[in-house]
Write an enzyme that holds these catalytic residues in place. Structure first.
Site, PDB file in Angstrom:
ATOM      1  N   GLY A   1       0.807  -1.222   0.000  1.00 21.44           N
ATOM      2  CA  GLY A   1       0.000   0.000   0.000  1.00 21.44           C
ATOM      3  C   GLY A   1       0.830   1.257   0.000  1.00 21.44           C
TER       4      GLY A   1
ATOM      5  CB  THR B   1       0.520   4.574  -4.166  1.00 25.65           C
ATOM      6  OG1 THR B   1      -0.572   3.649  -4.164  1.00 25.65           O
ATOM      7  CG2 THR B   1       1.664   4.023  -4.994  1.00 25.65           C
ATOM      8  N   GLY B   2      -0.576   4.872  -0.844  1.00 23.76           N
ATOM      9  CA  GLY B   2      -1.707   5.391  -0.087  1.00 23.76           C
ATOM     10  C   GLY B   2      -1.327   6.471   0.904  1.00 23.76           C
ATOM     11  CE1 TYR B   3      -3.491  11.971   4.462  1.00 26.45           C
ATOM     12  CE2 TYR B   3      -3.621  10.491   6.352  1.00 26.45           C
ATOM     13  CZ  TYR B   3      -3.564  11.772   5.832  1.00 26.45           C
ATOM     14  OH  TYR B   3      -3.578  12.850   6.689  1.00 26.45           O
ATOM     15  CB  ILE B   4      -0.903   5.231   6.209  1.00 22.61           C
ATOM     16  CG1 ILE B   4      -1.936   5.984   7.055  1.00 22.61           C
ATOM     17  CG2 ILE B   4       0.126   4.562   7.101  1.00 22.61           C
ATOM     18  CD1 ILE B   4      -2.752   5.098   7.964  1.00 22.61           C
TER      19      ILE B   4
ATOM     20  CE  LYS C   1      -3.626   5.231  -5.826  1.00 25.57           C
ATOM     21  NZ  LYS C   1      -4.568   4.123  -5.525  1.00 25.57           N
TER      22      LYS C   1
ATOM     23  CE  LYS D   1      -7.819  -1.079  10.954  1.00 27.49           C
ATOM     24  NZ  LYS D   1      -7.472   0.274  11.458  1.00 27.49           N
TER      25      LYS D   1
ATOM     26  NE  ARG E   1      -4.552  -5.754  16.788  1.00 25.15           N
ATOM     27  CZ  ARG E   1      -4.439  -4.990  17.874  1.00 25.15           C
ATOM     28  NH1 ARG E   1      -4.828  -5.462  19.048  1.00 25.15           N
ATOM     29  NH2 ARG E   1      -3.946  -3.774  17.785  1.00 25.15           N
TER      30      ARG E   1
ATOM     31  CG  HIS F   1     -14.661   5.383  13.985  1.00 23.57           C
ATOM     32  ND1 HIS F   1     -13.824   5.071  12.943  1.00 23.57           N
ATOM     33  CD2 HIS F   1     -15.318   4.237  14.296  1.00 23.57           C
ATOM     34  CE1 HIS F   1     -13.955   3.784  12.639  1.00 23.57           C
ATOM     35  NE2 HIS F   1     -14.870   3.262  13.440  1.00 23.57           N
TER      36      HIS F   1
END
Length: 311
Positions: free
Chosen positions: A12, A14-17, A46, A135, A139, A269
């Site tokens: 990932g 090219t993503g924000y993070i 990208k 998530k 895990r 959230h």
């Protein structure tokens, strides 16, 4: 001379993070490999992103989370895997776990998290609970496979939460006469962190023996602030007071039916963070590590320094 630094694969990129993780990995001297999907050839932004990283020393490999053979080929060339898969692809990391099990040489896996600790969010109301459940599934699969891991809980990323003073759908601080929404009394502590700092903490932790099979909580001590404290910081920077509207839990949750499904997740959230105060707790137990204890000398960006950039 071959680098003694751990070889890192970033999913990932090219993503924000992901972009920030790549920059931190390269800056800290790690041989860094990026797995990019074939589809990005039609996205000029990208393409330029990965080529820029290539010019900085990154290795590019084509592949994807749904291509097992490409994952295995990539994993055989690295020591550590850091995933920044976007929310819709969280469960696709189960394919990555299968590939890691097959290769058998990965020293650490950091799955895509970088927000609230999903194991502490079992009580989240829908629809915001789905992401945490996904998530948690990842895990449990990691642990069942006995894959060495580090989970990174970064809490509230500055560009998403701090920049807009936690206003729904706003990513710059207000300067006009529109009132600022304050959740409850605005008194619940939250942890705000610059995305670049998040990336540096993460890469520092990838081969830190103290974070092996632990959750690393990123908690810059000077950035543990209430929403109202953050608003006042911005008011001091501007030199004027903003109008404020204090919104109760009931009134805030009533907005769920008035926004589109993606924003409904954000509404829930924000409720968990600023009405319930779910991010403010003491890190305890054998499986949690506080970034302040591990990296006390790291010079992170304060909330005030971050907000001054908008003045």
């Amino acid at each position: 001379m071959e680098s003694s630094k751990a070889r890192i694969l970033i999913i990932g990129a090219t993503g924000y993070i992901g972009k920030r993780l790549v920059k931190a990995s390269l800056a800290l001297g790690h041989p860094t490999t990026l797995l990019y999907r074939p589809q990005i050839v039609s996205d000029p932004d990208k393409v330029q992103t990965i080529i820029d990283f290539k010019m900085q020393g990154a290795t590019l490999l084509q592949g994807s989370l749904d291509d097992h053979d490409s994952l295995v080929r990539a994993l055989k060339q690295v020591d550590i895997v850091v995933s920044a898969a976007a929310a819709p692809a969280i469960l696709e990391q189960l394919n990555l776990i299968d590939a890691i099990k097959q290769v058998g040489t990965i020293k650490r896996f950091l799955p895509s998290e970088f927000g609230m600790d999903p194991d502490r969010m079992l009580h989240t109301i829908p629809p915001g609970d789905e992401l945490f459940k996904h998530k948690q599934v990842v895990r449990r699969a990691i642990e069942k496979a006995h894959i060495p891991y580090t989970y990174v809980s970064a809490n509230c990323l500055a560009g998403i939460f701090l920049a807009g003073l936690a206003q729904l759908g706003h990513f710059m601080p207000p300067t006009d006469t529109d009132p600022v929404i304050i959740y409850g009394n605005g008194d619940k502590k939250c942890i705000w962190i610059n995305e670049d700092d998040m990336a540096w903490y993460t890469i520092m932790a990838v081969d830190d023996p103290r974070t092996l099979n632990k959750t690393l909580y990123l908690r810059p001590s000077g950035n543990i602030l209430t929403q109202l404290e953050v608003v006042r910081i911005w008011e001091n920077i501007m030199g004027k007071e903003l109008k404020k509207t204090f919104v109760s839990e009931e009134d805030w949750l009533a907005t769920l039916d008035k926004v589109d499904p993606p924003e409904q997740v954000v509404v829930t959230h924000l409720y968990q963070i600023f009405h319930r105060g779910d991010l403010y707790f003491k890190v305890e137990g054998p499986h949690g590590m506080d970034s302040n204890d591990l990296y006390p000398d790291y010079k992170y960006m304060t909330a005030e320094e971050y907000l001054k950039r908008f003045a």
